[in-house]
Motif scaffolding. Structure first.
Motif, PDB file in Angstrom:
ATOM      1  N   THR A 145     -12.128   7.976  -3.842  1.00 62.67           N
ATOM      2  CA  THR A 145     -12.130   9.192  -4.755  1.00 62.67           C
ATOM      3  C   THR A 145     -13.306   9.854  -4.617  1.00 62.67           C
ATOM      4  O   THR A 145     -13.361  11.085  -4.870  1.00 62.67           O
ATOM      5  N   ASN A 146     -14.434   9.061  -4.520  1.00 56.81           N
ATOM      6  CA  ASN A 146     -15.777   9.964  -4.425  1.00 56.81           C
ATOM      7  C   ASN A 146     -15.852  10.551  -3.135  1.00 56.81           C
ATOM      8  O   ASN A 146     -17.202  11.439  -3.197  1.00 56.81           O
TER       9      ASN A 146
ATOM     10  N   LEU B 166      -3.572  15.113  -1.038  1.00 53.20           N
ATOM     11  CA  LEU B 166      -4.474  14.249  -0.261  1.00 53.20           C
ATOM     12  C   LEU B 166      -3.873  13.066  -0.357  1.00 53.20           C
ATOM     13  O   LEU B 166      -4.155  12.407  -1.378  1.00 53.20           O
ATOM     14  N   SER B 167      -3.775  12.094   0.756  1.00 52.12           N
ATOM     15  CA  SER B 167      -3.191  10.838   0.412  1.00 52.12           C
ATOM     16  C   SER B 167      -4.029   9.874   1.274  1.00 52.12           C
ATOM     17  O   SER B 167      -3.992  10.127   2.326  1.00 52.12           O
ATOM     18  N   TYR B 168      -4.487   8.836   0.869  1.00 43.32           N
ATOM     19  CA  TYR B 168      -5.649   8.072   1.460  1.00 43.32           C
ATOM     20  C   TYR B 168      -5.023   6.456   1.387  1.00 43.32           C
ATOM     21  O   TYR B 168      -4.733   5.994   0.127  1.00 43.32           O
TER      22      TYR B 168
ATOM     23  N   GLU C 150      -5.818  -0.033  -0.787  1.00 43.75           N
ATOM     24  CA  GLU C 150      -5.413   0.996  -2.073  1.00 43.75           C
ATOM     25  C   GLU C 150      -4.947   2.017  -1.357  1.00 43.75           C
ATOM     26  O   GLU C 150      -5.440   2.817  -0.426  1.00 43.75           O
ATOM     27  N   LEU C 151      -4.262   2.585  -2.357  1.00 44.77           N
ATOM     28  CA  LEU C 151      -3.499   4.003  -2.077  1.00 44.77           C
ATOM     29  C   LEU C 151      -4.359   5.057  -3.314  1.00 44.77           C
ATOM     30  O   LEU C 151      -4.364   4.747  -4.236  1.00 44.77           O
ATOM     31  N   VAL C 152      -4.840   6.092  -2.701  1.00 40.81           N
ATOM     32  CA  VAL C 152      -5.518   6.977  -3.248  1.00 40.81           C
ATOM     33  C   VAL C 152      -4.928   8.410  -3.228  1.00 40.81           C
ATOM     34  O   VAL C 152      -4.711   8.854  -2.005  1.00 40.81           O
TER      35      VAL C 152
END
Length: 422
Positions: free
Chosen positions: A238-239, A253-255, A286-288
């Motif tokens: 996120t940062n 945006l999908s990470y 992890e999904l962000v």
């Protein structure tokens, strides 16, 4: 961090919303801090105006060749008073900022009321709960029996609540990571990202781990910076976009990111201390997501479904629950937990927590976008897709055989050299 204008203009409504969590907002303290902020702000501006005015007077007197000592004395007095007021303003600002950082997020209207986990809302249950013609063992017994989990060696190397995986269990650990990343990138459209496992204080503050959860973090000794081992990939991922204005056409945006995670688990002694459910070091995929504010509710549904897909493919029975107001996390506006069936406990246990933070994190992180020439805050979301250790535990317990061996889920067999039994 919650919207400051909302706090100033709708104090009673904000206080009532936070009370649903069991959080009592100190309205008297807030009012005092806000009044002091206004008072010192106005006082500083007034003194700075006087200082500027008297500086011009002194300059004019000197230009005219006139005596300016009396005016200079007055200027010194104003300067001293301004210094004191600035100090008072700064003291109030520290307390003011700490107060704001202590406030949890505003709850979504979709969050059910309730006090604790017993009041969470079950959305659905899915998958076939296995039935055994023998007494099922727990995952720790099975791991030791198969020679793949060594708790004693881990305690020798580090301390209790660490684990050494060996042989086929180490392979299973690696295979699960690759399977999850493949699924999320190839089928769900996430971009894979590799991030640092050590972050600075600003990153921890930005996603809300600090100051609220300081006792749960592993801090790194560093002469120049205050550094921490990451408690989850949510923090560095996120940062990644901190202090940025994102192109609205790029959203959402999908990470997806695989990292180890480190937590001191302060205050959790006696809870899940057996096995690998609650460890100091564990791994997650992890999904962000970073979305437009209008899209975050829909994106939460997608993210949660993406995590559920992993459980479906692994043929693990699970359920989705919506966390109630008294059980939801500090920074979340709405959270779904996915809980997997654990035969040894005859109950469901959390394996993923998927949350919409709305603009709570992005306000701290200054992650913004522009729409119609107006700058607005993005919304952030995250969830496990999935926690690796807990997935291993669930596979062990749900796929165990009478002789203590473990059948490998069909979807994982290509990753495991086509083996059928662990």
């Amino acid at each position: 961090m919650i919207d400051l204008d909302n706090l100033r203009n709708n104090l009673k409504e904000v206080s009532s919303n936070l009370m649903k969590r069991g959080f009592k907002l100190d309205e008297v303290l807030w009012t005092s801090l806000e009044e002091n902020r206004k008072y010192y702000q106005v006082k500083m501006e007034s003194l700075q105006a006087d200082q500027n005015k008297i500086a011009k007077e002194i300059a004019q007197l000197q230009q005219d060749g006139k005596e300016s000592n009396e005016v200079k004395t007055k200027a010194t007095e104003i300067s001293k008073e301004l210094k004191k007021v600035k100090e008072k303003f700064q003291e109030n600002k520290v307390e003011y900022d700490n107060f704001l950082l202590s406030l949890p997020n505003i709850l979504s209207d979709l969050v059910p009321s309730g006090i604790d986990e017993n009041d969470n809302e079950i959305i659905f249950e899915r998958g076939k709960i296995p039935s055994f013609d023998f007494s099922p063992k727990d995952h720790q017994e099975l791991g030791i029996l198969n020679g793949g989990m060594d708790f004693e060696a881990a305690a020798k190397i580090a301390k209790s609540r660490f684990i050494v995986f060996k042989n086929s269990v180490a392979q299973l650990n690696r295979s699960l990571i690759q399977f999850m990343i493949d699924t999320h990138t190839n089928e769900h459209g996430y971009s894979e990202i590799y991030v640092p496992f050590i972050v600075n204080k600003e990153s921890m503050l930005g996603t809300g781990q600090l100051p609220k959860f300081n006792d749960e973090q592993f801090q790194i000794k560093d002469e120049e910076n205050e550094m921490y081992l990451i408690p989850t990939a949510e923090v560095p991922v996120t940062n990644y976009h901190r202090d940025e204005i994102l192109d609205v056409s790029d959203l959402t945006l999908s990470y997806v990111s695989h990292t180890p995670c480190f937590r001191s688990e302060a205050g959790s002694y006696g809870l899940d201390t057996k096995g690998i459910i609650r460890q100091h070091q564990f791994e997650k995929v992890e999904l962000v997501k970073i979305s437009h504010p209008d899209d975050s509710e829909e994106e939460l549904e997608k993210l949660t479904s993406n995590a559920e897909k992993i459980l479906d493919l692994l043929e693990l029975p699970f359920r989705r629950i919506k966390l109630c107001a008294g059980d939801i996390g500090f920074g979340a506006a709405l959270t779904y937990d996915l809980e997997v069936w654990m035969p040894s406990q005859s109950s469901y246990r959390e394996i993923s927590s998927c949350s919409n933070y709305r603009d709570f994190q992005s306000r701290r992180l200054k992650i913004r976008t522009k729409e119609n020439e107006k700058t607005i805050l993005c919304h952030t979301l995250n969830g496990s897709g999935l926690a690796i250790g807990r997935t291993i535990a669930a596979i062990f317990e749900n796929f165990q055989n009478k002789d203590g061996t473990i059948s490998i889920p069909n979807i994982l067999r290509p990753y495991m050299g086509d083996k059928e039994i662990l």
